[in-house]
Design a protein around this motif. Structure first.
Motif, PDB file in Angstrom:
ATOM      1  N   MET A  84       1.836   6.088 -10.825  1.00 44.30           N
ATOM      2  CA  MET A  84       1.518   4.845 -11.527  1.00 44.30           C
ATOM      3  C   MET A  84       1.226   5.141 -12.989  1.00 44.30           C
ATOM      4  O   MET A  84       0.453   6.046 -13.300  1.00 44.30           O
ATOM      5  CB  MET A  84       0.305   4.173 -10.895  1.00 44.30           C
ATOM      6  N   THR A  85       1.833   4.394 -13.874  1.00 39.83           N
ATOM      7  CA  THR A  85       1.637   4.572 -15.310  1.00 39.83           C
ATOM      8  C   THR A  85       0.813   3.412 -15.862  1.00 39.83           C
ATOM      9  O   THR A  85       1.133   2.241 -15.623  1.00 39.83           O
ATOM     10  CB  THR A  85       2.981   4.647 -16.043  1.00 39.83           C
ATOM     11  N   ILE A  86      -0.241   3.756 -16.591  1.00 38.59           N
ATOM     12  CA  ILE A  86      -1.141   2.766 -17.186  1.00 38.59           C
ATOM     13  C   ILE A  86      -1.078   2.891 -18.694  1.00 38.59           C
ATOM     14  O   ILE A  86      -1.223   3.995 -19.238  1.00 38.59           O
ATOM     15  CB  ILE A  86      -2.594   2.985 -16.717  1.00 38.59           C
ATOM     16  N   ALA A  87      -0.855   1.773 -19.379  1.00 39.85           N
ATOM     17  CA  ALA A  87      -0.816   1.769 -20.846  1.00 39.85           C
ATOM     18  C   ALA A  87      -2.027   1.034 -21.399  1.00 39.85           C
ATOM     19  O   ALA A  87      -2.476   0.026 -20.838  1.00 39.85           O
ATOM     20  CB  ALA A  87       0.468   1.121 -21.356  1.00 39.85           C
ATOM     21  N   VAL A  88      -2.537   1.534 -22.501  1.00 35.43           N
ATOM     22  CA  VAL A  88      -3.677   0.932 -23.195  1.00 35.43           C
ATOM     23  C   VAL A  88      -3.255   0.683 -24.633  1.00 35.43           C
ATOM     24  O   VAL A  88      -2.917   1.630 -25.357  1.00 35.43           O
ATOM     25  CB  VAL A  88      -4.907   1.861 -23.158  1.00 35.43           C
ATOM     26  N   THR A  89      -3.263  -0.574 -25.060  1.00 36.30           N
ATOM     27  CA  THR A  89      -2.953  -0.856 -26.459  1.00 36.30           C
ATOM     28  C   THR A  89      -4.195  -0.606 -27.310  1.00 36.30           C
ATOM     29  O   THR A  89      -5.318  -0.560 -26.808  1.00 36.30           O
ATOM     30  CB  THR A  89      -2.484  -2.314 -26.663  1.00 36.30           C
ATOM     31  N   GLY A  90      -3.991  -0.432 -28.618  1.00 35.05           N
ATOM     32  CA  GLY A  90      -5.126  -0.155 -29.495  1.00 35.05           C
ATOM     33  C   GLY A  90      -5.875   1.089 -29.071  1.00 35.05           C
ATOM     34  O   GLY A  90      -7.105   1.186 -29.217  1.00 35.05           O
ATOM     35  N   ALA A  91      -5.132   2.080 -28.566  1.00 33.52           N
ATOM     36  CA  ALA A  91      -5.764   3.225 -27.906  1.00 33.52           C
ATOM     37  C   ALA A  91      -6.502   4.154 -28.855  1.00 33.52           C
ATOM     38  O   ALA A  91      -7.276   5.004 -28.395  1.00 33.52           O
ATOM     39  CB  ALA A  91      -4.724   4.008 -27.115  1.00 33.52           C
ATOM     40  N   THR A  92      -6.277   4.051 -30.164  1.00 35.36           N
ATOM     41  CA  THR A  92      -7.034   4.876 -31.095  1.00 35.36           C
ATOM     42  C   THR A  92      -8.254   4.140 -31.649  1.00 35.36           C
ATOM     43  O   THR A  92      -8.994   4.678 -32.469  1.00 35.36           O
ATOM     44  CB  THR A  92      -6.151   5.355 -32.267  1.00 35.36           C
ATOM     45  N   GLY A  93      -8.449   2.908 -31.192  1.00 35.58           N
ATOM     46  CA  GLY A  93      -9.619   2.148 -31.626  1.00 35.58           C
ATOM     47  C   GLY A  93     -10.864   2.567 -30.868  1.00 35.58           C
ATOM     48  O   GLY A  93     -10.828   3.389 -29.944  1.00 35.58           O
ATOM     49  N   GLN A  94     -11.983   1.978 -31.248  1.00 34.16           N
ATOM     50  CA  GLN A  94     -13.269   2.371 -30.665  1.00 34.16           C
ATOM     51  C   GLN A  94     -13.323   2.090 -29.168  1.00 34.16           C
ATOM     52  O   GLN A  94     -13.843   2.899 -28.396  1.00 34.16           O
ATOM     53  CB  GLN A  94     -14.403   1.657 -31.400  1.00 34.16           C
TER      54      GLN A  94
END
Length: 283
Positions: free
Chosen positions: A1-11
């Motif tokens: 399963m692949t999970i993506a997180v947007t804004g991943a370099t944010g706090q």
């Protein structure tokens, strides 16, 4: 399963990735979807996939979400531009065949009168009509929102605002990040009202005073005076007005909740205010 997180370099995004890994997700199955890949070197070094995903450049989004099973859309930080940005993300998720989408929203987005709520409500409606199974992570206020005021409060002896005796069910970013990770890993659709143990600004001031030994109080101001102080501190007038209006909504209970969704999702009590304050004082 692949999970993506947007804004991943944010706090918040970085903490979500930390929480996913600590809860057993393999770094290679996590996609850090970021606007600037050069800021994600540390994530890449941990084995996380790094892909360009710019909310303002829809052509980057579909490829960023290729092969993604579950996606966390962390709401954009450009007030007034978020609905088209979020719509572009949802459209790309549809095109990529994403099977589950979680979105960081605001408490009671569908009924809230807080000025920040309409964009969240509209974004939720876009997601709900997309056909993608979804979860709305309706985050309350972040305790860290007050960290920037600690210095001036300690130097002047007072926090200022217009929230009166209104209660704020704030929690730390780490708490909200853990909740997001739990929902991403479970894939459980739903609407989650998330908040911590509520406090007043007077109680926050008392805790800061207790931990530092410096007398600090809360001084309640007329909203126009508070807005003027925010402008004098360098905030744009429109955004200062939005924050000042939010304080008035705190009086009405708009940032309070008795929901237990947050501790239930993270499997532990929400970070207590004394612990949150202690961490902010170290920064």
């Amino acid at each position: 399963m692949t999970i993506a997180v947007t804004g991943a370099t944010g706090q918040l995004g970085r903490l979500v990735i930390d929480a996913l890994i600590s809860r057993g997700a393999a770094p290679g199955e996590i996609v850090a979807a970021v606007r600037d890949t050069t800021k994600a070197a540390e994530l890449a070094a941990r084995g996380v996939q790094v892909r360009e995903a710019d909310y303002n450049r829809p052509e980057t989004l579909t490829s960023a979400f290729a092969g993604v099973d579950r996606l966390l859309l962390i709401s954009g930080n450009e007030v007034g531009k978020r609905l088209p940005q979020h719509t572009a993300v949802v459209s790309a998720a549809q095109a990529a065949g994403v099977g589950f989408l979680a979105y960081t929203s605001i408490l009671r987005a569908d009924t809230s009168t807080v000025g920040l709520a309409p964009e969240h409500k509209a974004s939720e409606e876009v997601i709900a009509s997309s056909g993608i199974p979804y979860a709305f992570l309706r985050n309350g206020w972040y305790t860290e929102n007050y960290g920037a005021s600690f210095g001036s409060a300690l130097s002047t002896g007072a926090f200022v605002g217009s929230s009166g005796e209104g209660r704020i069910a704030a929690a730390t970013r780490a708490d909200y990040a853990e909740a997001a990770a739990a929902v991403l890993l479970s894939g459980e659709p739903g609407v989650y009202e998330l908040g911590g143990d509520a406090f007043t600004m007077a109680e926050l001031a008392a805790e800061v005073s207790r931990q530092t030994g410096t007398p600090v109080v809360y001084r309640d101001l007329p909203v126009a005076e508070y807005q003027a102080i925010l402008v004098s501190a360098g905030l744009p007038e429109g955004y200062a007005g939005l924050l000042a209006d939010t304080d008035l909504k705190i009086v009405d209970g708009e940032l309070d909740t008795d929901s237990d969704d947050l501790p239930r999702l993270i499997g532990r009590p929400v970070t207590p205010l004394p612990d949150a304050v202690a961490a902010l004082l170290k920064n």
